[in-house]
Design a protein around this motif. Structure first.
Motif, mmCIF file in Angstrom:
data_model
loop_
_atom_site.group_PDB
_atom_site.id
_atom_site.type_symbol
_atom_site.label_atom_id
_atom_site.label_comp_id
_atom_site.label_asym_id
_atom_site.label_seq_id
_atom_site.Cartn_x
_atom_site.Cartn_y
_atom_site.Cartn_z
ATOM 1 N N ASP A 171 -22.238 -49.334 13.891
ATOM 2 C CA ASP A 171 -22.007 -48.590 15.133
ATOM 3 C C ASP A 171 -23.311 -47.939 15.609
ATOM 4 O O ASP A 171 -23.901 -47.121 14.887
ATOM 5 N N PRO A 172 -23.793 -48.265 16.825
ATOM 6 C CA PRO A 172 -25.047 -47.678 17.338
ATOM 7 C C PRO A 172 -24.987 -46.160 17.459
ATOM 8 O O PRO A 172 -26.013 -45.477 17.401
ATOM 9 N N SER A 173 -23.762 -45.627 17.605
ATOM 10 C CA SER A 173 -23.626 -44.178 17.780
ATOM 11 C C SER A 173 -23.391 -43.439 16.461
ATOM 12 O O SER A 173 -23.022 -42.267 16.461
ATOM 13 N N SER A 174 -23.602 -44.120 15.333
ATOM 14 C CA SER A 174 -23.333 -43.496 14.032
ATOM 15 C C SER A 174 -24.504 -42.680 13.509
ATOM 16 O O SER A 174 -24.482 -42.244 12.354
ATOM 17 N N GLN A 175 -25.544 -42.514 14.329
ATOM 18 C CA GLN A 175 -26.720 -41.700 13.988
ATOM 19 C C GLN A 175 -27.404 -42.175 12.705
ATOM 20 O O GLN A 175 -27.821 -41.375 11.860
ATOM 21 N N GLY A 176 -27.485 -43.488 12.562
ATOM 22 C CA GLY A 176 -28.202 -44.067 11.423
ATOM 23 C C GLY A 176 -27.351 -44.334 10.206
ATOM 24 O O GLY A 176 -27.796 -45.010 9.277
ATOM 25 N N PHE A 177 -26.122 -43.811 10.170
ATOM 26 C CA PHE A 177 -25.260 -44.044 9.015
ATOM 27 C C PHE A 177 -24.685 -45.468 9.077
ATOM 28 O O PHE A 177 -24.338 -45.956 10.156
ATOM 29 N N PRO A 178 -24.573 -46.145 7.927
ATOM 30 C CA PRO A 178 -24.015 -47.503 7.912
ATOM 31 C C PRO A 178 -22.498 -47.463 8.094
ATOM 32 O O PRO A 178 -21.734 -47.496 7.125
ATOM 33 N N LYS A 179 -22.064 -47.362 9.317
ATOM 34 C CA LYS A 179 -20.642 -47.204 9.613
ATOM 35 C C LYS A 179 -20.248 -48.095 10.778
ATOM 36 O O LYS A 179 -20.966 -48.198 11.772
ATOM 37 N N ILE A 180 -19.112 -48.743 10.642
ATOM 38 C CA ILE A 180 -18.558 -49.568 11.716
ATOM 39 C C ILE A 180 -17.720 -48.674 12.624
ATOM 40 O O ILE A 180 -17.093 -47.719 12.163
ATOM 41 N N ALA A 181 -17.693 -48.967 13.887
ATOM 42 C CA ALA A 181 -16.970 -48.141 14.865
ATOM 43 C C ALA A 181 -15.498 -47.986 14.484
ATOM 44 O O ALA A 181 -14.875 -48.897 13.940
ATOM 45 N N ALA A 182 -14.946 -46.828 14.777
ATOM 46 C CA ALA A 182 -13.534 -46.548 14.484
ATOM 47 C C ALA A 182 -12.636 -47.339 15.431
ATOM 48 O O ALA A 182 -13.012 -47.648 16.559
ATOM 49 N N PHE A 183 -11.445 -47.641 14.954
ATOM 50 C CA PHE A 183 -10.473 -48.382 15.762
ATOM 51 C C PHE A 183 -9.928 -47.501 16.884
ATOM 52 O O PHE A 183 -9.897 -46.268 16.774
ATOM 53 N N SER A 184 -9.460 -48.149 17.923
ATOM 54 C CA SER A 184 -8.768 -47.431 18.999
ATOM 55 C C SER A 184 -7.362 -47.072 18.529
ATOM 56 O O SER A 184 -6.869 -47.591 17.513
ATOM 57 N N ASP A 185 -6.701 -46.188 19.249
ATOM 58 C CA ASP A 185 -5.339 -45.773 18.879
ATOM 59 C C ASP A 185 -4.372 -46.955 18.833
ATOM 60 O O ASP A 185 -3.415 -46.947 18.054
ATOM 61 N N ALA A 186 -4.612 -47.969 19.651
ATOM 62 C CA ALA A 186 -3.727 -49.138 19.692
ATOM 63 C C ALA A 186 -3.769 -49.929 18.389
ATOM 64 O O ALA A 186 -2.838 -50.680 18.079
ATOM 65 N N ALA A 187 -4.838 -49.746 17.604
ATOM 66 C CA ALA A 187 -4.995 -50.512 16.365
ATOM 67 C C ALA A 187 -4.622 -49.699 15.126
ATOM 68 O O ALA A 187 -4.844 -50.152 14.003
ATOM 69 N N ILE A 188 -4.017 -48.523 15.328
ATOM 70 C CA ILE A 188 -3.642 -47.662 14.205
ATOM 71 C C ILE A 188 -2.136 -47.762 13.971
ATOM 72 O O ILE A 188 -1.342 -47.566 14.901
ATOM 73 N N LEU A 189 -1.747 -48.040 12.734
ATOM 74 C CA LEU A 189 -0.324 -48.121 12.410
ATOM 75 C C LEU A 189 0.362 -46.771 12.606
ATOM 76 O O LEU A 189 -0.183 -45.732 12.216
ATOM 77 N N PRO A 190 1.549 -46.762 13.202
ATOM 78 C CA PRO A 190 2.282 -45.495 13.379
ATOM 79 C C PRO A 190 2.805 -44.977 12.045
ATOM 80 O O PRO A 190 2.842 -45.698 11.047
ATOM 81 N N SER A 191 3.196 -43.718 12.033
ATOM 82 C CA SER A 191 3.689 -43.080 10.811
ATOM 83 C C SER A 191 5.164 -42.731 10.928
ATOM 84 O O SER A 191 5.665 -42.443 12.021
#
Length: 358
Positions: A171-191
């Motif tokens: 993720d370019p906005s991760s400030q240098g940390f090796p992190k992939i962008a977070a999913f959108s709400d549509a891709a999160i399983l409901p509880s």
């Protein structure tokens, strides 16, 4: 001289099998208690705290459930392969590749939530199945060793996801940390009930796998191949086809675990996402006796053990090594009981007879 004689059991009455398991659990608790006492802790306090840490409050029960969900689904996948005596040690890799495929859908498509989650699940199961297809094909066509093959594929999958995390998917906005962008709400399983709906999926899969293996033609064929390939061949079964189909189902279920972990727990793709569930599932599947219903209870028990171990580390400042030791001792005795279920041990005293001098 008192030699030890080990004989394979032909059949063991159900009541004796249950008794052996009960004795193994009791002995594991006794010996774990002795070790805890030798280390300077109160065994009763430790065991009580472990139970409270896993089941003492609603939040703790939720945490235990979160640990049980991926273990149940992965164990069901491993079970399908083990039923055929195909030693699938590649659950870790199949989980990672399933998570990768689900993440590819989540990060690159803008879909309504139901369609998004369905697409992610299908992609994960297909990718997990394809990853399991590789060793299955070589086993069916060339007789390769599936244990080594599936084990090596684990590391290939993990390194591939690591490459994505540190490279093209970073993720370019991760400030240098090796992190992939977070999913959108549509891709999160409901509880439901404070836990994501993976627990409902796990329960449904327990029933489906049980019915598939015990009440369908393909499930019967998988069992026959596991019992005797020669018998299956004599009955006119297509051995190669059965091996490939069973392994793709096995990998598909493990891949679904990856999707659930990426969507509901990590909410992104991570190289540590599999969390050794693929390896742990080998133990739980074997302890369950390759029975889908028993797998549910064994996995829940194991999740309680893990969550309880984590709790005593935090609440009682017990070192992680002690918690791991307790888990290892219990597993050692429970797994050891499988030997006595398969073999009968007896002692025979032989008396030397001296030859009379002529």
């Amino acid at each position: 001289m008192i030699p030890l004689k080990i004989v394979k059991r032909d059949d063991l009455p159900r009541n004796k099998a249950i008794m052996i398991r009960i004795v193994s659990v009791a002995l594991s608790i006794v010996f774990a208690g002795l070790v805890i006492a030798l280390l300077g802790y109160n065994p009763i306090t430790i065991f009580t705290s472990m139970v409270k840490g896993a089941l003492g409050t609603t939040i703790r029960i939720q945490q235990t459930t979160l640990k049980a969900i991926p273990l149940v689904i992965t164990s069901l996948g491993i079970l399908v392969a083990f039923k055929m005596k195909f030693w699938n040690i590649g659950g870790e890799g199949q989980i990672m590749m399933g998570a990768f495929a689900a993440s590819a859908v989540a990060l690159n498509f803008d879909l309504p939530k139901p369609l998004m989650l369905l697409s992610m699940a299908i992609a994960a199961m297909v990718m997990g199945g394809l990853w399991a297809f590789i060793p299955a094909f070589f086993k069916a066509k060339m007789g390769t060793n599936e244990t080594i093959f599936t084990l090596m594929l684990n590391y290939l999958a993990i390194k591939f996801v690591t490459y994505l995390q540190y490279g093209p998917w970073k993720d370019p906005s991760s400030q240098g940390f090796p992190k992939i962008a977070a999913f959108s709400d549509a891709a999160i399983l409901p509880s439901i009930g404070g836990v994501h709906i993976g627990w409902i999926i796990a329960l449904l899969l327990v029933v489906l796998v049980y019915v598939f293996l015990n009440h369908t033609k393909k499930g019967y064929e998988i069992s026959v191949v596991g019992e005797s390939i020669e018998t299956a061949r004599y009955a006119g079964m297509n051995i190669s086809s059965i091996i490939i189909i069973a392994m793709m189902l096995s990998g598909g279920l493990c891949g679904l675990t990856g999707m659930i972990q990426a969507s509901a727990v990590e909410k992104t793709l991570s190289a540590s996402l599999s969390a050794n569930y693929g390896f742990t599932a080998i133990i739980t599947t074997w302890l369950a006796g390759l029975n889908a219903i028993a797998t549910l209870f064994v996995c829940v028990a194991f999740a309680i053990l893990v969550q309880g171990g984590n709790y005593i580390q935090i609440s009682m400042q017990v070192p992680a090594s002690v918690a791991d030791m307790i888990q290892a001792i219990i597993l050692f005795f429970v797994l050891g009981s499988e030997f006595f279920l398969q073999y009968k041990v007896s002692f025979h005293r032989f008396v030397k007879v001296k030859k009379e001098a002529k």
